[in-house]
Design a protein around this motif. Structure first.
Motif, PDB file in Angstrom:
ATOM      1  N   ARG A  60       0.847  -1.197   0.000  1.00 52.18           N
ATOM      2  CA  ARG A  60       0.000   0.000   0.000  1.00 52.18           C
ATOM      3  C   ARG A  60       0.879   1.243   0.000  1.00 52.18           C
ATOM      4  N   TYR A  61       0.236   2.374  -0.205  1.00 50.69           N
ATOM      5  CA  TYR A  61       0.948   3.648  -0.269  1.00 50.69           C
ATOM      6  C   TYR A  61       1.842   3.808   0.946  1.00 50.69           C
ATOM      7  N   GLY A  62       3.082   4.180   0.698  1.00 48.12           N
ATOM      8  CA  GLY A  62       4.057   4.351   1.771  1.00 48.12           C
ATOM      9  C   GLY A  62       5.048   3.206   1.852  1.00 48.12           C
ATOM     10  N   ASP A  63       4.760   2.091   1.152  1.00 45.21           N
ATOM     11  CA  ASP A  63       5.646   0.926   1.203  1.00 45.21           C
ATOM     12  C   ASP A  63       6.785   0.983   0.189  1.00 45.21           C
ATOM     13  N   ASN A  64       6.614   1.735  -0.908  1.00 42.10           N
ATOM     14  CA  ASN A  64       7.605   1.705  -1.987  1.00 42.10           C
ATOM     15  C   ASN A  64       7.652   3.082  -2.659  1.00 42.10           C
ATOM     16  N   PRO A  65       8.794   3.759  -2.654  1.00 46.48           N
ATOM     17  CA  PRO A  65       8.855   5.115  -3.203  1.00 46.48           C
ATOM     18  C   PRO A  65       8.572   5.190  -4.708  1.00 46.48           C
ATOM     19  N   VAL A  66       8.936   4.164  -5.459  1.00 47.06           N
ATOM     20  CA  VAL A  66       8.660   4.171  -6.899  1.00 47.06           C
ATOM     21  C   VAL A  66       7.159   4.089  -7.136  1.00 47.06           C
ATOM     22  N   ASP A  72       0.989   9.037  -6.842  1.00 49.81           N
ATOM     23  CA  ASP A  72       0.769  10.486  -6.795  1.00 49.81           C
ATOM     24  C   ASP A  72       0.412  11.027  -8.178  1.00 49.81           C
ATOM     25  N   ASP A  73       1.144  10.583  -9.195  1.00 49.40           N
ATOM     26  CA  ASP A  73       0.875  11.048 -10.554  1.00 49.40           C
ATOM     27  C   ASP A  73      -0.469  10.545 -11.063  1.00 49.40           C
ATOM     28  N   CYS A  74      -0.803   9.324 -10.733  1.00 47.71           N
ATOM     29  CA  CYS A  74      -2.103   8.760 -11.111  1.00 47.71           C
ATOM     30  C   CYS A  74      -3.225   9.548 -10.449  1.00 47.71           C
ATOM     31  N   GLU A  75      -3.059   9.828  -9.170  1.00 50.58           N
ATOM     32  CA  GLU A  75      -4.065  10.582  -8.430  1.00 50.58           C
ATOM     33  C   GLU A  75      -4.258  11.977  -9.025  1.00 50.58           C
ATOM     34  N   ALA A  76      -3.158  12.534  -9.581  1.00 46.36           N
ATOM     35  CA  ALA A  76      -3.217  13.865 -10.193  1.00 46.36           C
ATOM     36  C   ALA A  76      -3.832  13.840 -11.587  1.00 46.36           C
ATOM     37  N   GLY A  77      -4.119  12.641 -12.111  1.00 43.88           N
ATOM     38  CA  GLY A  77      -4.781  12.544 -13.405  1.00 43.88           C
ATOM     39  C   GLY A  77      -3.932  12.038 -14.547  1.00 43.88           C
ATOM     40  N   ASP A  78      -2.727  11.559 -14.269  1.00 39.51           N
ATOM     41  CA  ASP A  78      -1.850  11.028 -15.309  1.00 39.51           C
ATOM     42  C   ASP A  78      -2.241   9.570 -15.578  1.00 39.51           C
ATOM     43  N   GLY A  79      -2.950   9.355 -16.674  1.00 42.54           N
ATOM     44  CA  GLY A  79      -3.439   8.013 -17.001  1.00 42.54           C
ATOM     45  C   GLY A  79      -2.326   7.015 -17.233  1.00 42.54           C
ATOM     46  N   LEU A  80      -1.227   7.456 -17.832  1.00 39.52           N
ATOM     47  CA  LEU A  80      -0.101   6.554 -18.060  1.00 39.52           C
ATOM     48  C   LEU A  80       0.497   6.101 -16.727  1.00 39.52           C
ATOM     49  N   ALA A  81       0.553   7.012 -15.757  1.00 39.89           N
ATOM     50  CA  ALA A  81       1.059   6.641 -14.430  1.00 39.89           C
ATOM     51  C   ALA A  81       0.150   5.601 -13.782  1.00 39.89           C
ATOM     52  N   CYS A  82      -1.158   5.719 -13.975  1.00 41.09           N
ATOM     53  CA  CYS A  82      -2.092   4.721 -13.440  1.00 41.09           C
ATOM     54  C   CYS A  82      -1.824   3.357 -14.071  1.00 41.09           C
ATOM     55  N   ASP A  83      -1.646   3.352 -15.399  1.00 42.78           N
ATOM     56  CA  ASP A  83      -1.368   2.095 -16.097  1.00 42.78           C
ATOM     57  C   ASP A  83      -0.038   1.507 -15.637  1.00 42.78           C
ATOM     58  N   ASP A  84       0.984   2.362 -15.475  1.00 44.35           N
ATOM     59  CA  ASP A  84       2.287   1.893 -14.997  1.00 44.35           C
ATOM     60  C   ASP A  84       2.192   1.365 -13.567  1.00 44.35           C
ATOM     61  N   LEU A  85       1.400   2.030 -12.737  1.00 42.06           N
ATOM     62  CA  LEU A  85       1.222   1.580 -11.355  1.00 42.06           C
ATOM     63  C   LEU A  85       0.591   0.192 -11.332  1.00 42.06           C
ATOM     64  N   PHE A  86      -0.429  -0.003 -12.146  1.00 40.24           N
ATOM     65  CA  PHE A  86      -1.082  -1.316 -12.220  1.00 40.24           C
ATOM     66  C   PHE A  86      -0.099  -2.379 -12.697  1.00 40.24           C
ATOM     67  N   ASP A  87       0.661  -2.065 -13.740  1.00 39.86           N
ATOM     68  CA  ASP A  87       1.584  -3.038 -14.328  1.00 39.86           C
ATOM     69  C   ASP A  87       2.785  -3.340 -13.444  1.00 39.86           C
ATOM     70  N   SER A  88       3.169  -2.402 -12.578  1.00 40.94           N
ATOM     71  CA  SER A  88       4.395  -2.550 -11.790  1.00 40.94           C
ATOM     72  C   SER A  88       4.160  -3.084 -10.387  1.00 40.94           C
ATOM     73  N   SER A  89       2.908  -3.195  -9.967  1.00 39.22           N
ATOM     74  CA  SER A  89       2.639  -3.585  -8.580  1.00 39.22           C
ATOM     75  C   SER A  89       2.236  -5.050  -8.493  1.00 39.22           C
ATOM     76  N   GLY A  90       2.359  -5.583  -7.285  1.00 40.17           N
ATOM     77  CA  GLY A  90       2.052  -6.985  -7.036  1.00 40.17           C
ATOM     78  C   GLY A  90       0.559  -7.275  -7.083  1.00 40.17           C
ATOM     79  N   PHE A  91       0.245  -8.536  -7.223  1.00 42.83           N
ATOM     80  CA  PHE A  91      -1.134  -8.994  -7.325  1.00 42.83           C
ATOM     81  C   PHE A  91      -1.908  -8.739  -6.034  1.00 42.83           C
ATOM     82  N   GLY A  92      -3.094  -8.160  -6.150  1.00 45.15           N
ATOM     83  CA  GLY A  92      -3.986  -7.972  -5.012  1.00 45.15           C
ATOM     84  C   GLY A  92      -3.571  -6.871  -4.051  1.00 45.15           C
ATOM     85  N   THR A  93      -2.626  -6.034  -4.427  1.00 45.25           N
ATOM     86  CA  THR A  93      -2.178  -4.963  -3.535  1.00 45.25           C
ATOM     87  C   THR A  93      -3.047  -3.720  -3.727  1.00 45.25           C
TER      88      THR A  93
END
Length: 189
Positions: A60-66, A72-93
């Motif tokens: 969850r937020y606070g566990d990994n700076p990357v 933060d960028d996804c929350e600000a409206g950066d759709g690519l950051a949202c997609d990268d966050l989904f692709d880079s994070s572990g299952f079910g997190t």
């Protein structure tokens, strides 16, 4: 038949053949099911948080700076950051869910295939603040060691025109800038 004599009929198989055959089939089916369930459970346990796939660690937020920077960028409206966050994070997190839902703009059931397509009109990576030096150093080291996900993250988080951005886009100088793949994670996979 030669000589006009009909061949003698075959005797029926003894009933015990059917019983043994049915029992063997039942054991094979039950055993196979148990093995399949056990194998599936072991495979799921092996997946864990997905770190063996080169995914970032953290729940969850606070566990990994990357992942936090992507959040933060996804929350600000950066759709690519949202997609990268989904692709880079572990299952079910929580990271994965936040990325999947485009920063909680959609439910999991109504989430689009790509947040970048849904959040059009939002600047993509133009106003992204660079990550701190420790994060960039860790990503650069991972990229140099051949971790394609780290190369992609380094490219995404580094300042435009910086050496780190160039190092990331070239997959750790494994490709020229003109021949660099779209994603190092796929090329170095």
């Amino acid at each position: 038949s030669p000589g006009g004599v009909a061949p003698a009929p075959r005797p029926p198989r003894p009933a015990w053949h059917w019983v043994v055959g049915a029992a063997a089939l039942l054991v094979a089916l039950v055993g196979g099911s148990v093995l399949a369930v056990t194998g599936a459970r072991a495979a799921w346990d092996a997946l864990g948080d997905g770190s063996f796939l080169g995914l970032e660690e953290g729940e969850r937020y606070g566990d990994n700076p990357v992942l936090d920077a992507l959040w933060d960028d996804c929350e600000a409206g950066d759709g690519l950051a949202c997609d990268d966050l989904f692709d880079s994070s572990g299952f079910g997190t929580a990271y994965e869910t936040f990325g999947l839902t485009c920063g909680e703009r959609f439910t999991e059931a109504s989430a689009p295939e790509w947040c970048q397509d849904e959040l059009d009109g939002t600047p993509v990576r133009e106003d992204v603040r660079p990550a701190d030096d420790a994060v960039l150093d860790r990503l650069r080291d991972g990229c140099a060691a051949g971790d394609g996900v780290d190369c992609d993250e380094l490219y995404a988080l580094a300042e435009e025109g910086s050496d780190d951005e160039r190092f990331g886009v070239t997959c750790g100088e494994r490709y020229s800038q003109l021949r660099a793949p779209d994603f190092c994670a796929e090329a170095l996979g």
